[in-house]
Design a protein around this motif. Structure first.
Motif, PDB file in Angstrom:
ATOM      1  N   PRO A 129     -29.086   8.689 -67.106  1.00 49.74           N
ATOM      2  CA  PRO A 129     -27.902   8.245 -67.858  1.00 49.74           C
ATOM      3  C   PRO A 129     -27.607   6.756 -67.757  1.00 49.74           C
ATOM      4  CG  PRO A 129     -27.246   9.395 -65.866  1.00 49.74           C
ATOM      5  CD  PRO A 129     -28.723   9.548 -65.968  1.00 49.74           C
ATOM      6  N   GLN A 130     -28.283   6.026 -66.820  1.00 50.27           N
ATOM      7  CA  GLN A 130     -28.069   4.573 -66.688  1.00 50.27           C
ATOM      8  C   GLN A 130     -29.405   3.918 -66.367  1.00 50.27           C
ATOM      9  OE1 GLN A 130     -24.996   4.119 -63.629  1.00 50.27           O
ATOM     10  NE2 GLN A 130     -23.688   3.198 -65.142  1.00 50.27           N
ATOM     11  N   ILE A 131     -30.367   3.984 -67.237  1.00 54.53           N
ATOM     12  CA  ILE A 131     -31.724   3.637 -66.837  1.00 54.53           C
ATOM     13  C   ILE A 131     -32.130   2.217 -67.185  1.00 54.53           C
ATOM     14  CG2 ILE A 131     -32.876   4.452 -68.914  1.00 54.53           C
ATOM     15  CD1 ILE A 131     -33.941   4.653 -65.199  1.00 54.53           C
ATOM     16  N   GLY A 132     -31.632   1.609 -68.221  1.00 53.16           N
ATOM     17  CA  GLY A 132     -31.958   0.216 -68.504  1.00 53.16           C
ATOM     18  C   GLY A 132     -33.128   0.042 -69.437  1.00 53.16           C
ATOM     19  N   THR A 133     -34.005  -0.957 -69.162  1.00 50.74           N
ATOM     20  CA  THR A 133     -35.053  -1.385 -70.091  1.00 50.74           C
ATOM     21  C   THR A 133     -36.393  -1.485 -69.368  1.00 50.74           C
ATOM     22  OG1 THR A 133     -33.475  -2.638 -71.414  1.00 50.74           O
ATOM     23  CG2 THR A 133     -35.792  -3.221 -71.652  1.00 50.74           C
ATOM     24  N   LEU A 134     -37.457  -1.069 -70.044  1.00 50.97           N
ATOM     25  CA  LEU A 134     -38.831  -1.272 -69.596  1.00 50.97           C
ATOM     26  C   LEU A 134     -39.528  -2.134 -70.634  1.00 50.97           C
ATOM     27  CD1 LEU A 134     -41.216  -0.632 -67.675  1.00 50.97           C
ATOM     28  CD2 LEU A 134     -41.699   1.359 -69.119  1.00 50.97           C
ATOM     29  N   SER A 135     -40.179  -3.216 -70.179  1.00 53.05           N
ATOM     30  CA  SER A 135     -40.828  -4.135 -71.115  1.00 53.05           C
ATOM     31  C   SER A 135     -42.213  -4.516 -70.611  1.00 53.05           C
ATOM     32  CB  SER A 135     -39.977  -5.394 -71.320  1.00 53.05           C
ATOM     33  OG  SER A 135     -39.854  -6.112 -70.106  1.00 53.05           O
ATOM     34  N   LEU A 136     -43.051  -5.001 -71.527  1.00 50.46           N
ATOM     35  CA  LEU A 136     -44.397  -5.484 -71.220  1.00 50.46           C
ATOM     36  C   LEU A 136     -44.518  -6.896 -71.762  1.00 50.46           C
ATOM     37  CD1 LEU A 136     -47.332  -5.027 -70.235  1.00 50.46           C
ATOM     38  CD2 LEU A 136     -47.837  -4.121 -72.517  1.00 50.46           C
ATOM     39  N   THR A 137     -44.978  -7.814 -70.897  1.00 57.58           N
ATOM     40  CA  THR A 137     -45.053  -9.236 -71.241  1.00 57.58           C
ATOM     41  C   THR A 137     -46.430  -9.779 -70.890  1.00 57.58           C
ATOM     42  OG1 THR A 137     -42.689  -9.491 -70.798  1.00 57.58           O
ATOM     43  CG2 THR A 137     -44.003 -11.501 -70.880  1.00 57.58           C
ATOM     44  N   LEU A 138     -46.943 -10.672 -71.729  1.00 56.49           N
ATOM     45  CA  LEU A 138     -48.188 -11.399 -71.453  1.00 56.49           C
ATOM     46  C   LEU A 138     -47.833 -12.836 -71.125  1.00 56.49           C
ATOM     47  CD1 LEU A 138     -51.572 -11.111 -73.238  1.00 56.49           C
ATOM     48  CD2 LEU A 138     -50.589 -13.390 -72.908  1.00 56.49           C
ATOM     49  N   LYS A 139     -48.343 -13.330 -69.987  1.00 57.26           N
ATOM     50  CA  LYS A 139     -48.037 -14.683 -69.520  1.00 57.26           C
ATOM     51  C   LYS A 139     -49.306 -15.526 -69.484  1.00 57.26           C
ATOM     52  CE  LYS A 139     -44.124 -13.387 -66.564  1.00 57.26           C
ATOM     53  NZ  LYS A 139     -43.133 -14.340 -67.115  1.00 57.26           N
ATOM     54  N   ARG A 140     -49.187 -16.762 -69.953  1.00 56.85           N
ATOM     55  CA  ARG A 140     -50.240 -17.771 -69.829  1.00 56.85           C
ATOM     56  C   ARG A 140     -49.614 -19.073 -69.368  1.00 56.85           C
ATOM     57  NH1 ARG A 140     -52.663 -15.487 -74.632  1.00 56.85           N
ATOM     58  NH2 ARG A 140     -54.757 -14.701 -74.180  1.00 56.85           N
ATOM     59  N   ASN A 154     -34.775   7.201 -63.550  1.00 60.18           N
ATOM     60  CA  ASN A 154     -36.022   6.685 -63.015  1.00 60.18           C
ATOM     61  C   ASN A 154     -36.930   6.242 -64.148  1.00 60.18           C
ATOM     62  OD1 ASN A 154     -37.410   9.221 -63.858  1.00 60.18           O
ATOM     63  ND2 ASN A 154     -36.209  10.095 -62.192  1.00 60.18           N
ATOM     64  N   ILE A 155     -37.895   5.385 -63.789  1.00 61.68           N
ATOM     65  CA  ILE A 155     -38.847   4.821 -64.739  1.00 61.68           C
ATOM     66  C   ILE A 155     -40.243   5.033 -64.182  1.00 61.68           C
ATOM     67  CG2 ILE A 155     -39.590   2.729 -65.938  1.00 61.68           C
ATOM     68  CD1 ILE A 155     -36.785   1.643 -65.656  1.00 61.68           C
ATOM     69  N   ALA A 156     -41.190   5.432 -65.018  1.00 58.22           N
ATOM     70  CA  ALA A 156     -42.562   5.654 -64.563  1.00 58.22           C
ATOM     71  C   ALA A 156     -43.549   5.192 -65.625  1.00 58.22           C
ATOM     72  CB  ALA A 156     -42.797   7.125 -64.222  1.00 58.22           C
ATOM     73  N   VAL A 157     -44.751   4.822 -65.174  1.00 57.52           N
ATOM     74  CA  VAL A 157     -45.850   4.398 -66.040  1.00 57.52           C
ATOM     75  C   VAL A 157     -47.110   5.110 -65.571  1.00 57.52           C
ATOM     76  CG1 VAL A 157     -47.305   2.463 -66.740  1.00 57.52           C
ATOM     77  CG2 VAL A 157     -44.831   2.157 -66.585  1.00 57.52           C
ATOM     78  N   ASP A 158     -47.957   5.538 -66.513  1.00 59.93           N
ATOM     79  CA  ASP A 158     -49.190   6.241 -66.147  1.00 59.93           C
ATOM     80  C   ASP A 158     -50.246   6.022 -67.231  1.00 59.93           C
ATOM     81  OD1 ASP A 158     -50.876   7.753 -64.615  1.00 59.93           O
ATOM     82  OD2 ASP A 158     -49.883   9.673 -64.988  1.00 59.93           O
ATOM     83  N   ASP A 159     -51.492   6.263 -66.853  1.00 60.78           N
ATOM     84  CA  ASP A 159     -52.630   6.274 -67.779  1.00 60.78           C
ATOM     85  C   ASP A 159     -52.687   5.037 -68.664  1.00 60.78           C
ATOM     86  OD1 ASP A 159     -53.583   8.642 -66.763  1.00 60.78           O
ATOM     87  OD2 ASP A 159     -52.460   9.870 -68.169  1.00 60.78           O
ATOM     88  N   ILE A 160     -52.863   3.887 -68.021  1.00 61.92           N
ATOM     89  CA  ILE A 160     -53.024   2.624 -68.734  1.00 61.92           C
ATOM     90  C   ILE A 160     -54.484   2.478 -69.153  1.00 61.92           C
ATOM     91  CG2 ILE A 160     -52.790   0.114 -68.575  1.00 61.92           C
ATOM     92  CD1 ILE A 160     -50.659   0.547 -66.441  1.00 61.92           C
ATOM     93  N   THR A 161     -54.719   2.161 -70.418  1.00 59.68           N
ATOM     94  CA  THR A 161     -56.085   2.030 -70.940  1.00 59.68           C
ATOM     95  C   THR A 161     -56.187   0.765 -71.782  1.00 59.68           C
ATOM     96  OG1 THR A 161     -56.296   4.440 -71.030  1.00 59.68           O
ATOM     97  CG2 THR A 161     -57.909   3.142 -72.278  1.00 59.68           C
ATOM     98  N   VAL A 162     -57.272   0.016 -71.575  1.00 64.35           N
ATOM     99  CA  VAL A 162     -57.548  -1.178 -72.375  1.00 64.35           C
ATOM    100  C   VAL A 162     -58.878  -0.967 -73.099  1.00 64.35           C
ATOM    101  CG1 VAL A 162     -57.949  -3.659 -72.339  1.00 64.35           C
ATOM    102  CG2 VAL A 162     -56.311  -2.647 -70.750  1.00 64.35           C
ATOM    103  N   ARG A 163     -58.889  -1.142 -74.421  1.00 66.79           N
ATOM    104  CA  ARG A 163     -60.110  -0.993 -75.227  1.00 66.79           C
ATOM    105  C   ARG A 163     -60.246  -2.187 -76.156  1.00 66.79           C
ATOM    106  NH1 ARG A 163     -58.723   0.103 -80.357  1.00 66.79           N
ATOM    107  NH2 ARG A 163     -56.778   1.232 -80.803  1.00 66.79           N
ATOM    108  N   PRO A 164     -61.440  -2.499 -76.606  1.00 67.01           N
ATOM    109  CA  PRO A 164     -61.621  -3.615 -77.541  1.00 67.01           C
ATOM    110  C   PRO A 164     -60.967  -3.325 -78.894  1.00 67.01           C
ATOM    111  CG  PRO A 164     -63.693  -2.994 -76.496  1.00 67.01           C
ATOM    112  CD  PRO A 164     -62.726  -1.911 -76.181  1.00 67.01           C
TER     113      PRO A 164
END
Length: 1208
Positions: free
Chosen positions: A710-721, A771-781
């Motif tokens: 009920p009060q979970i907030g934000t999940l984001s993904l950022t690329l840094k250079r 709660n926040i969770a992340v799973d099964d990250i995959t990178v493909r061309p």
């Protein structure tokens, strides 16, 4: 000169013992001496209640503390303006900025003292005063935690008033930094008689933030109590208190009656307190005698001396410069017959880490004159006078010479030294080893043939030959307390018998006795370190053997904040043990601090030791093979993903607790963030990679995420250079139900990539439930398909603008937007973003088109629903067309009308069999000051539901659970009975009647005492036709106690105000109940389900399912069949059975008859037409409202029941 005192007997004669008893009794007679003196004189400590702290001291040696959870502990606001201190908690009174948590529990339900924003035009001061306290020991410390943003406070200070003098214990120098809770430790010194403490915050017209205080603690403030006898290593004072022999004649009143500093007993020593000059000391250069009253506000100079503990007392102050150290030379001292001298002094190091105070012993032996360094003190020790002692063993005369390099230092008091009558002049120049023969600049490190700047020293990157620049990256801290770290040979220590490698002649760091007067911990700190890489860890061996109160800890000091990285309490079973402490990625500068505490006087205590400290994988420029593993299911380990360790909110690899299952196997591991286990005070947590070498092509990163609570907030993904702005790839805000969702993000790399990049998952919470969770990250061309959900919060999601006009990605955080909505739809705030096209004639002439085209979506194997929210300006902006482009373009939606102040939903059924795109086309109408905006695009499986209706099987449809301002920031959630949840919920849904079906629900226990409510809002619905419309829904409520009651209401929200249509309170029923509401509104409106409490908080869910909104339909029930028209007699029998249990036979007969089958119930109608509008918060004559409510059980579950009529 004075030798070490001999142990003396502490046995008392019977007459003396009776006198002690009379002293003890007299303390109870005089309440002035037994009240608020930091000593529990009564068995229940009643004499210490409301003294600025709780009367109970939780454990021996623990402080008297106030956490403000129950009350203000006697602290009072004495402000003379509207700018005042108040007891408050997060979110209840003050608005931006404010603490989001208290410090005690790290949640938004804890309490603290705070001052709000200053609304006046004149400067104002809010003052908080303690009760009157009595007597403070020399070891007394006040510790508290304060919270204030950088530009909030013009001045924050702590003062102590006794007799007719007010001492400034501490004040802010410049602006307060940091957005987290920060600790303040202040030593009071010996205070005689009554005193009180005041804390004041001063604001002016340019400082408008909030300031808060929490966890005020008084440490070691009580004087020793009278005792019948003392140990042989203690001195029995005239008031029969016991003090250590080492505390005699040290310049401090440790007994409480100054009998340990009696002039006759201490006459053998030579005391210099600088009240009447230098005495026999010689100031060669760089020292001045001054007073605390002469210190400027902005300086780090002492504001009081040690001898008098007063601003009028004198002390010696160093004015050393980089090239000109300050030198102070003593007279000649002659050793006594024991050849033992005790040299005690008090010094002050504050305001700079660079200050370095050195004490040299200069032998005057004519046969072998020599000078040796016997003490070095450096670093930041805070605003306290620190005691130190040196034992000097010499047969020949000697001098002691002080050398101060940089910083402010003031050793004001020297005692227990006997000087000769003949004084000699000091040496004209410092000893030869003080001269720096290096050709490097001051502060630079010599690598032999080149110099290393200070920022490259101890940065985990060896640059000198042999890596000497990365050695000795640690130093001992001054012995400011009773304990200190010392490097010892094993043979100098009784335990342990070897070092960590098993060497019987090796060395290690050990906690030993020191001469500081404060009772704190032994501390050792590294020099400045960093930067470090994300996989950086510290490995070390430790030995801990002693009483339960002993502990060993490691903390990180960064930006003035102390962060606990590791702690162990208890015994190591008399062996060396190894530990690995993750440090993670950190910028330079940061330092590590080793803390140790042990009562060396307790029998059986063997000691604390540390050995073999090693930094592992800390070089940020080196990438290991594991660091390149971005695709990860987290079953083996966390691959190349590392938690950041800058706050106590940490990502963890877990299998339980959490969502209850992972996405890979439903039994495996995932990365998980729980803001309540333990209470995490940090607002955010980051999961990041090491620096990656980019490929020459784009990549698609896919992952599964879980946002629930009920009060979970934000999940984001950022690329840094490095050298480029951060690229925000993806973000989701608020609860997304108790379910795993898949997401994609394209990693766009330049054709000729050179600069490495880093990926960061950041969880930014706005509460402490979920709660926040992340799973099964995959990178493909290759690039990803177009995202199925786009909120435009971080990017334009690959949409491209073309045509005559221009679609712009924008928000209104700075309130400078000329065209467009003031708030987006996703967050419903000005900080949100959306896509907008200006349709004014100058930007889009009449009849011209502005086109917004998506990336390609993947083909759909089953029907889908494409939804979006659009916003049209008040004046006619023109026409919005929406197309699906497969082989050819097909229009699926069109609107051309005046807008308003609200976002509206567009939904279209789609099923393209090939790759396809979505196209938004705006056609200008030639009207000034107009626009069209779109937000929150979503492609989901299944057909689109009817407006205002939802069975919650796939998601929450068009019902919004975004927290409504002013209600506490809580959200309804979405789940099923089969999915494990930390929150109570119904075991089955209503749609399917199974545990796999889904529903919307809210746990009212998270509201807390005085909590507000949570809203579930429909999309904007058009005015109802004549006769109104019908809202049908099923609800489930469960509360365990009869006096606890949750409340569910149906509200109507429109431009005319807020109207309560229906409401009910219920207890534990284990069943779904049906409700109907007849709604009539002449204007556009929203339906709101409100969940709240009618009493104290308790675990209990309120759930909704199968909401059906039927436009133009009546709420009349179906015509009952013939069987159901039989008289309603059984409820009467059942009531009789419950009231009169003695009629068992009659009740059994009724139950037997019911079991046989007969008499199904007729559904009874309630016609509660509103005759008045006492619950209406606005006065509307034109709004027509009819209401009829029917409640019952689902057919097949048993007889229907009628709920009590809702009261207005």
């Amino acid at each position: 000169m004075e030798g070490n005192p001999e142990p003396s007997s502490s046995a008392l004669s019977p007459s003396a013992q009776s006198h002690v008893q009379s002293v003890l009794v007299s303390q109870y007679v005089n309440p002035r001496k037994t009240t608020c003196n930091f000593v529990c004189d009564f068995w229940d400590c009643f004499d210490e209640s409301h003294c600025g702290y709780h009367k109970e001291s939780p454990a021996l040696g623990a402080p008297f503390a106030c956490d403000f959870e129950e009350d203000s502990c006697g602290w009072q606001d004495i402000s003379t303006s509207g700018y005042r201190w108040l007891r408050d908690r997060a979110g209840s009174a003050f608005r931006n900025p404010e603490p989001h948590t208290d410090h005690t529990f790290g949640t938004d339900l804890g309490w603290y003292m705070a001052v709000g924003t200053h609304q006046g035009k004149e400067p104002a001061t809010a003052t908080l005063r303690s009760p009157v306290l009595h007597e403070a020991a020399p070891t007394c410390e006040i510790r508290l935690w304060y919270h204030g943003n950088i530009q909030d406070v013009a001045d924050l200070r702590m003062e102590l008033t006794h007799n007719s003098e007010t001492l400034i214990l501490w004040q802010s120098i410049g602006q307060l930094g940091g957005s987290n809770w920060q600790e303040l430790v202040v030593a009071t010194g010996r205070i005689q008689g009554d005193f009180w403490v005041t804390i004041s915050a001063t604001r002016n017209a340019t400082h408008r933030g909030a300031m808060a205080l929490d966890d005020v603690e008084f440490w070691n403030c009580g004087l020793p109590s009278p005792q019948n006898s003392c140990t042989r290593y203690q001195h029995h004072c005239d008031n029969y208190a016991c003090v250590e022999l080492t505390e005699l004649c040290d310049g401090e009143d440790n007994c409480g009656d100054a009998s340990d500093e009696d002039k006759d007993s201490c006459s053998e020593g030579d005391m210099t307190d600088f009240e009447n000059g230098l005495n026999h000391w010689t100031n060669t250069t760089g020292w001045v005698i001054t007073r605390g009253s002469e210190a400027s506000v902005a300086s780090a100079e002492p504001v009081r001396d040690h001898s008098k503990n007063s601003a009028s007392g004198s002390f010696l102050l160093s004015k050393a410069e980089q090239e000109n150290p300050a030198i102070l030379v003593s007279p000649e001292f002659y050793p006594s017959s024991t050849n033992n001298c005790l040299f005690t002094f008090y010094y002050y190091l504050h305001g700079s880490e660079d200050g370095n105070l050195q004490l040299f012993l200069q032998s005057l032996d004519p046969d072998s004159p020599q000078t040796e360094l016997i003490r070095t003190r450096h670093g930041e020790l805070g605003t306290a006078w620190v005691r130190d002692r040196v034992d000097i063993y010499k047969k020949h005369p000697f001098r002691v010479n002080w050398v101060m390099v940089l910083g402010n230092v003031a050793p004001p008091s020297f005692s227990s030294l006997k000087s000769s009558s003949s004084l000699q002049s000091p040496s004209p120049c410092p000893p030869p080893y003080l001269i720096n023969y290096s050709f490097c600049e001051p502060g630079h490190f010599s690598c032999g043939d080149f110099c290393l700047p200070p920022e490259q020293l101890c940065d985990f990157v060896p640059q000198c030959e042999g890596g000497v620049d990365e050695q000795n990256c640690g130093k001992e801290m001054p012995a400011w307390a009773h304990l200190q770290w010392k490097r010892l040979n094993v043979q100098e220590n009784s335990d342990p018998k070897t070092d960590a490698t098993g060497n019987e002649t090796g060395h290690f760091l050990s906690v030993k006795r020191a001469w500081g007067q404060l009772t704190g911990m032994a501390r050792a700190r590294t020099p400045v370190l960093g930067p470090s890489g994300p996989s950086c860890t510290l490995k070390m061996a430790y030995y801990l053997q002693g009483q339960p109160e002993g502990f060993l800890a490691l903390r990180v000091v960064e930006d003035g904040v102390h962060e606990l990285a590791w702690k162990i309490q208890g015994n190591s079973n008399d062996t060396w043990r190894w530990v690995t402490v993750p440090l993670g990625e950190r910028e330079r500068p940061f330092q590590l601090e080793l803390l140790g505490k042990m009562d060396l006087k307790v029998p059986g205590t063997k000691g604390v030791g540390v050995d073999e400290i090693t930094f592992v994988n800390c070089d940020p420029t080196v990438t290991t093979e594991k660091d390149t593993e971005l695709s990860c299911n987290f079953e083996r380990d966390s691959c190349g993903w590392y938690p950041e360790h800058k706050t106590d909110a940490l990502w963890q690899r877990a299998s339980r607790p959490g969502p209850g299952y992972d996405h890979t196997t439903s039994q495996g591991h995932f990365m998980y963030l729980d803001p309540t286990m333990p209470p995490a005070r940090g607002r955010g947590a980051r999961l990041l990679t090491a620096l990656q070498v980019p490929p020459t092509h784009n990549e698609c990163l896919s992952f599964w995420y879980h946002l629930y609570g009920p009060q979970i907030g934000t999940l984001s993904l950022t690329l840094k250079r490095a050298g480029e702005p951060d690229r925000h790839l993806w973000a989701r805000t608020g609860t997304h139900g108790n379910k795993w969702h898949q997401a994609w993000a394209t990693l766009a790399h330049p054709p000729d990539p050179i600069t490495k990049y880093q990926l960061v998952f950041e969880a930014h919470r706005n509460g402490y439930h979920g709660n926040i969770a992340v799973d099964d990250i995959t990178v493909r061309p290759g690039s990803c398909w177009a995202p199925r959900h786009c909120s435009f919060e971080n990017s334009a999601c690959g949409f491209l603008s073309s045509g005559q006009g221009t679609w712009q990605w924008q928000g209104n955080a700075t309130d400078s937007v000329i065209r467009g909505p003031r708030a987006d739809h996703t967050t419903e705030t000005s900080e949100g973003h959306y896509m907008m096209v200006d349709t004014s004639p100058s930007a889009l002439p009449q009849g011209q088109r502005a086109v917004l085209t998506s990336e390609e979506y993947s083909p759909l194997a089953q029907p889908g629903c494409f939804t979006f929210w659009y916003h049209l300006s008040l004046r006619n902006p023109g026409t919005l067309h929406v197309y699906v482009e497969e082989d050819k373009r097909r229009r699926i939606f069109s609107v051309s009308a005046h807008g308003g102040f609200t976002w509206r939903l567009g939904s279209v059924d789609v099923q393209p069999e090939k790759a396809w795109k979505v196209i938004f086309e705006a056609i200008g109408a030639g009207v000034e000051h107009t626009y069209i905006a779109v937000d929150d695009l979503h492609l989901k499986d299944g057909p689109c539901p009817q407006p205002g209706s939802c069975d919650f099987e796939s998601d929450m449809c068009s019902w919004s659970h975004t927290p409504w301002p002013g209600l506490g920031g809580y959200s309804w959630d979405w789940s099923s009975g089969a999915t494990p949840s930390r929150y109570p919920q119904p075991p089955v849904d209503h749609t399917l009647g199974t545990n796999t079906g889904h529903f919307a629900f809210f746990d009212t226990s998270v509201l807390g005492p005085g909590g507000r409510a949570a809203w579930l809002r429909s999309e904007p619905l058009p005015p109802t036709p004549v006769g109104g419309s019908c809202l049908q829904f099923w609800y489930h409520m469960g509360f365990p106690e009869h006096f606890y009651k949750g409340e569910l209401k149906v509200l109507l929200l429109s431009s005319q105000g807020l109207l309560t249509l229906w409401g009910t309170g219920a207890y534990l029923r284990h069943q779904w109940l049906e409700g109907y509401v007849h709604v009539t509104s002449p204007v556009e409106f929203q339906i709101v389900f409100e969940a709240t409490l009618g009493s104290q908080p308790v675990l209990g869910p309120i759930a909704l399912d199968d909401i059906v909104y039927q436009t133009g339909q009546s709420c009349e029930p179906l015509v009952p069949n013939q069987e159901s028209s039989k008289p309603l007699t059984i409820p009467v029998v059942m009531i009789t059975f419950l009231v009169a249990l003695i009629l068992g036979l009659l009740a059994f007969g009724v139950w037997h008859r019911l079991k046989k089958g007969g008499y199904p119930f007729k559904r009874e109608k309630e016609n509660n037409t509103a005759s008045g509008f006492d619950n209406v918060v606005f006065n509307s004559v034109s709004l027509l409202l009819g209401k009829c409510i029917y409640e019952g059980r689902k057919r097949g579950w048993g007889p229907r029941t009628v709920a009590p009529s809702p009261s207005f």
